[in-house]
Design an enzyme around this catalytic site. Structure first.
Site, PDB file in Angstrom:
ATOM      1  N   ARG A 104      49.760  57.697  31.157  1.00 19.21           N
ATOM      2  CA  ARG A 104      51.200  57.126  31.631  1.00 19.21           C
ATOM      3  C   ARG A 104      52.339  56.852  30.735  1.00 19.21           C
ATOM      4  O   ARG A 104      53.361  57.129  31.357  1.00 19.21           O
ATOM      5  CB  ARG A 104      50.510  55.542  32.183  1.00 19.21           C
ATOM      6  CG  ARG A 104      51.671  54.695  32.759  1.00 19.21           C
ATOM      7  CD  ARG A 104      52.675  55.396  33.821  1.00 19.21           C
ATOM      8  NE  ARG A 104      52.108  56.219  34.915  1.00 19.21           N
ATOM      9  CZ  ARG A 104      52.604  56.986  35.530  1.00 19.21           C
ATOM     10  NH1 ARG A 104      53.859  57.348  35.334  1.00 19.21           N
ATOM     11  NH2 ARG A 104      51.821  57.854  36.267  1.00 19.21           N
ATOM     12  N   LYS A 139      75.921  51.987  28.320  1.00 20.97           N
ATOM     13  CA  LYS A 139      75.050  51.447  29.109  1.00 20.97           C
ATOM     14  C   LYS A 139      73.541  52.045  29.261  1.00 20.97           C
ATOM     15  O   LYS A 139      73.371  53.107  30.170  1.00 20.97           O
ATOM     16  CB  LYS A 139      75.745  51.550  30.688  1.00 20.97           C
ATOM     17  CG  LYS A 139      77.260  50.612  30.440  1.00 20.97           C
ATOM     18  CD  LYS A 139      77.791  50.785  31.664  1.00 20.97           C
ATOM     19  CE  LYS A 139      79.264  49.987  31.783  1.00 20.97           C
ATOM     20  NZ  LYS A 139      79.943  50.212  32.860  1.00 20.97           N
ATOM     21  N   LYS A 171      89.013  47.905  24.107  1.00 22.95           N
ATOM     22  CA  LYS A 171      88.750  47.660  25.708  1.00 22.95           C
ATOM     23  C   LYS A 171      89.786  46.461  26.131  1.00 22.95           C
ATOM     24  O   LYS A 171      90.465  45.865  25.149  1.00 22.95           O
ATOM     25  CB  LYS A 171      87.370  47.282  26.094  1.00 22.95           C
ATOM     26  CG  LYS A 171      86.604  48.458  25.828  1.00 22.95           C
ATOM     27  CD  LYS A 171      85.118  48.361  26.236  1.00 22.95           C
ATOM     28  CE  LYS A 171      85.020  48.387  27.576  1.00 22.95           C
ATOM     29  NZ  LYS A 171      85.137  49.764  28.302  1.00 22.95           N
ATOM     30  N   GLU A 201      91.351  51.682  25.831  1.00 20.33           N
ATOM     31  CA  GLU A 201      91.207  51.468  27.365  1.00 20.33           C
ATOM     32  C   GLU A 201      92.559  51.087  28.173  1.00 20.33           C
ATOM     33  O   GLU A 201      93.067  50.049  27.563  1.00 20.33           O
ATOM     34  CB  GLU A 201      90.073  50.877  27.779  1.00 20.33           C
ATOM     35  CG  GLU A 201      89.855  50.528  29.340  1.00 20.33           C
ATOM     36  CD  GLU A 201      88.742  49.565  29.459  1.00 20.33           C
ATOM     37  OE1 GLU A 201      87.491  49.968  29.458  1.00 20.33           O
ATOM     38  OE2 GLU A 201      89.053  48.638  29.956  1.00 20.33           O
ATOM     39  N   ASP A 222      90.834  53.777  33.238  1.00 17.56           N
ATOM     40  CA  ASP A 222      89.764  52.985  33.719  1.00 17.56           C
ATOM     41  C   ASP A 222      90.305  52.759  35.249  1.00 17.56           C
ATOM     42  O   ASP A 222      91.440  52.204  35.513  1.00 17.56           O
ATOM     43  CB  ASP A 222      89.837  51.734  32.935  1.00 17.56           C
ATOM     44  CG  ASP A 222      88.342  50.848  33.435  1.00 17.56           C
ATOM     45  OD1 ASP A 222      87.443  51.467  33.777  1.00 17.56           O
ATOM     46  OD2 ASP A 222      88.734  49.752  33.561  1.00 17.56           O
TER      47      ASP A 222
END
Length: 285
Positions: A104, A139, A171, A201, A222
């Site tokens: 597994r 992410k 950002k 960004e 963005d």
């Protein structure tokens, strides 16, 4: 396809050890120990049950090796290869208890990473008529980032930064606190060494004009529409890498690429790609 990076043995072994500890717990595989004689042997084939792109074969091999070095693992289809339903990935033979105890965890690694490679390849093929490259993001699953980014490479994609320490990406929240786009870029330039790239960004053309005056190495555009992206690419005019991000799907990626951007970053390929269906069928002997 470009040559794949080598997965460091130490990284692989550490991740495999943690996964096996989670699955085998304090007493090991009590089902196999209770039902299968210690001397029993088995053989089988790991195969794809749906079409896709393979990634994670070294993890699968290391899983069986970690439980028992006596297991023989023969690779039939390596990482980065496209497979059809029913195609064999690896052949296995050895102590039956070992094979079932490791099964597994090995399949979890193989299915998850192959799913990422498959999703990446899909996007890569949809933009192949352009000059854009598909990239990942941060992410990722905690603890599995290096492996998931490796899977992106297996699918023909490129890696964005691996963490907060290998590149500057300014950002919207950084900009809000720093006092503006230009101020943030200038502060980053003053702080970072000459080998550290600085990306910023922006979500409007007004911000982009301010950013370009400060000469960033790359600009993340963005959530812009294709028309706005075309205007942004014209403003950048080759002076920085143009990266599009946001609302990147199978349906939208080609139109985004056709605007002339250099990179398209997608969090979906690591955080939401479905696992590839892979299985192991064994027989005694």
């Amino acid at each position: 396809m470009t040559e794949l990076p080598v997965l460091p043995r130490l990284l692989v072994d550490d991740v495999v050890a943690a996964a096996l500890k989670e699955d085998l717990g304090r007493a090991g595989d009590i089902t196999s120990d209770a039902t299968i004689p210690a001397e029993a042997r088995a053989s089988g084939t790991i195969a794809a049950r749906t079409p896709g792109v393979i990634a994670g074969v070294p993890l699968a091999a290391a899983t069986f090796r970690a439980v028992d070095p006596a297991v023989r693992f023969v690779v039939e289809c390596g990482d980065g290869a496209a497979v059809g339903a029913g195609d064999g990935i690896a052949r296995i033979d050895g102590p039956a208890r070992t094979i079932l105890a490791a099964e597994r965890v090995a399949l979890n690694f193989l299915g998850h990473l192959s799913g990422i490679a498959t999703a990446t390849r899909d996007l890569v093929e949809r933009v192949a008529h352009t000059g854009a490259r598909i990239c990942d993001t941060r992410k990722t699953t905690p603890g599995l980032r290096a492996l998931e980014k490796y899977a992106v490479r297996c699918g023909g994609g490129a890696n964005h930064r691996f963490g907060l320490d290998d590149a500057v990406l300014i950002k919207d929240n950084h900009i809000a606190v720093a006092g503006g786009v230009a101020a943030a870029i200038e502060a980053a330039r003053a702080f970072a060494g000459h080998l550290v790239k600085v990306e910023v960004e922006v979500d409007t053309l007004e911000q982009l004009h301010a950013a370009m005056a400060a000469e960033p190495d790359a600009v993340l555009l963005d959530n812009m529409t294709p028309d706005t992206l075309r205007a942004a690419v014209a403003i950048i005019d080759g002076r920085a890498i143009a990266e599009a991000s946001g609302n990147v799907t199978r349906e939208t990626v080609a139109a985004i690429a056709e605007t002339g951007v250099d990179r398209i970053s997608s969090g979906w390929i690591t955080h939401s790609a479905p696992s590839l269906d892979v299985g192991l069928d064994v027989a005694a002997g």
